[in-house]
Design an enzyme around this catalytic site. Structure first.
Site, PDB file in Angstrom:
ATOM      1  N   TYR A  31      -3.012   0.819   9.389  1.00 58.89           N
ATOM      2  CA  TYR A  31      -2.981  -0.217   8.341  1.00 58.89           C
ATOM      3  C   TYR A  31      -1.674   0.284   7.217  1.00 58.89           C
ATOM      4  O   TYR A  31      -0.610  -0.869   6.923  1.00 58.89           O
ATOM      5  CB  TYR A  31      -4.675   0.659   7.237  1.00 58.89           C
ATOM      6  CG  TYR A  31      -4.243  -0.283   5.920  1.00 58.89           C
ATOM      7  CD1 TYR A  31      -4.495  -1.510   5.983  1.00 58.89           C
ATOM      8  CD2 TYR A  31      -3.066   0.354   4.304  1.00 58.89           C
ATOM      9  CE1 TYR A  31      -4.561  -2.188   4.216  1.00 58.89           C
ATOM     10  CE2 TYR A  31      -3.576  -0.490   3.479  1.00 58.89           C
ATOM     11  CZ  TYR A  31      -4.162  -1.636   3.301  1.00 58.89           C
ATOM     12  OH  TYR A  31      -4.016  -2.550   2.405  1.00 58.89           O
TER      13      TYR A  31
ATOM     14  N   SER B 113       1.023  -1.597   0.106  1.00 55.32           N
ATOM     15  CA  SER B 113      -0.438   0.375   0.112  1.00 55.32           C
ATOM     16  C   SER B 113       0.794   0.904  -0.029  1.00 55.32           C
ATOM     17  O   SER B 113       2.100   1.094   0.632  1.00 55.32           O
ATOM     18  CB  SER B 113      -0.703   0.014   1.479  1.00 55.32           C
ATOM     19  OG  SER B 113      -1.427   1.652   0.895  1.00 55.32           O
TER      20      SER B 113
END
Length: 283
Positions: free
Chosen positions: A172, A149
Site C-alpha cells: 500500500y 498515506s
C-alpha cells in the site's frame, strides 16, 4: 497564506470511494459549500452511495452517484464519461478510492497482488486525472486532490511492532508513494494553468469504517495518531479553495499552515484547530 473560498457554487466535484469514510466526509463537506457532487463507489457499495446522495440532498445540496470498478480501465473511462454527463463538467477530482494491501512479507508479495494494488491506487487516479484535465485546462480552473498515506514513510529497522503490521503496509505504501511522486510532477506541469494538483494524507490514520480495527488498537497506545474524518474533509476543502499547487503533506500540517480551523462536515460548526486538537475529538 490564501484561505479557502467561502463557496463552491458552480463547481462540480467527482469524489471516488465516496460511499463511506474519508470519501464520504469530503463529498458531504464540498456539497455543504455549494459544489454539486458525483459520488463514485464500487458496485458493492451502491446502497451506501445512495445514502450519501440522499444526505446531501436532505441538506439542500446536489449529488448523484456512479458505480464503477476502478480496477478496470474500461470502468474508469466510463466513470469519467458519466460524471461529465451528469452535470456538464467536472472542476474537482478527489481520488480517494483505495485498495486493501497484501498481508504478505515483502519478499513474497506476488505479481497479482502488486498489479491489483497499483491498478486501484495508482493507475486509476492517473487515468481519471488524464481524462478530466483537458476540460479543466480549457476553463483555466480545476483541482486534482489525491489522497495519500503516512505509510509512504520508511518503517524503522528493526520494526518495533508486530511484523504483520509492516507487512500489511508495504505494498500500500509503495502505491501511495508512486501517487505522491506523480502528483508532484503533475503539479509542475500544471503550474500557471489555473489547474492545481495536490495530495493530502492523514497525519497517521483517519477514523473510518475501513480502519476501525487498526484505530481500536492505536486508541490507547497512540491516541494522537488517530484523527476524525472531519480533518481530512477540512484539508481537502482547504486545498481546493486556496488553490495550492504541488502540496504533498498531512492534513494537520496543511491546516496549521493555512491557520484554518477544523469544522464539522456542514462547514459551520467549529470543532477546534489542528494545533490544539483535543485527543477526545478523535474518539
Amino acid at each position: 497564506m490564501p484561505k479557502a473560498e467561502p463557496t463552491l457554487h458552480s463547481r462540480v466535484a467527482l469524489v471516488t470511494g465516496a460511499s463511506r469514510g474519508i470519501g464520504r466526509a469530503i463529498a458531504v463537506r464540498l456539497a455543504a459549500h455549494g459544489a454539486a457532487v458525483v459520488v463514485a463507489s464500487s458496485p458493492r457499495s451502491v446502497a451506501q452511495a445512495q445514502q450519501v446522495c440522499a444526505a446531501i440532498a436532505d441538506a439542500g445540496g446536489r449529488a448523484t452517484f456512479v458505480s464503477a470498478d476502478l480496477a478496470d480501465p474500461a470502468e474508469r473511462a466510463r466513470l469519467a464519461a458519466e460524471s461529465l454527463a451528469a452535470f456538464g463538467h467536472i472542476d474537482i477530482l478527489v481520488n480517494n478510492a483505495a485498495g486493501i494491501s497484501a498481508y504478505a512479507p515483502p519478499s513474497r508479495i506476488d505479481a497479482a497482488a502488486r498489479r491489483a494494488m497499483f491498478e486501484l491506487d495508482f493507475h486509476a487516479p492517473v487515468d481519471l486525472a488524464q481524462a478530466l484535465l483537458p476540460a479543466m485546462r480549457e476553463r483555466a480552473w480545476g483541482r486534482v486532490v489525491n489522497i495519500g498515506s503516512d505509510t509512504v514513510r520508511q518503517p524503522p529497522i528493526p520494526y518495533p511492532g508486530p511484523a504483520k503490521q509492516v507487512h500489511a503496509l508495504a505494498l500500500y505504501g509503495c502505491a501511495k508513494a508512486a501517487l505522491e511522486r506523480y502528483t508532484q510532477a503533475l503539479a509542475a506541469e500544471l503550474h500557471g494553468s489555473g489547474v492545481c494538483a495536490s495530495l493530502v494524507s492523514p497525519h497517521k490514520i483517519a477514523r473510518s469504517e475501513s480502519a476501525e480495527a487498526v484505530v481500536r488498537q492505536l486508541q490507547d497506545i497512540h491516541p494522537d495518531w488517530v484523527e476524525p474524518v472531519e480533518m481530512m474533509a477540512e484539508a481537502a476543502y482547504a486545498l481546493i479553495g486556496a488553490g495550492l499547487n504541488g502540496w504533498c503533506g498531512s492534513s494537520r500540517a496543511l491546516l496549521q499552515l493555512l491557520q484554518q480551523p477544523l469544522r464539522a462536515l456542514d462547514g459551520a460548526r467549529v470543532l477546534g484547530d489542528a494545533l490544539t486538537l483535543d485527543r477526545d475529538l478523535a474518539r
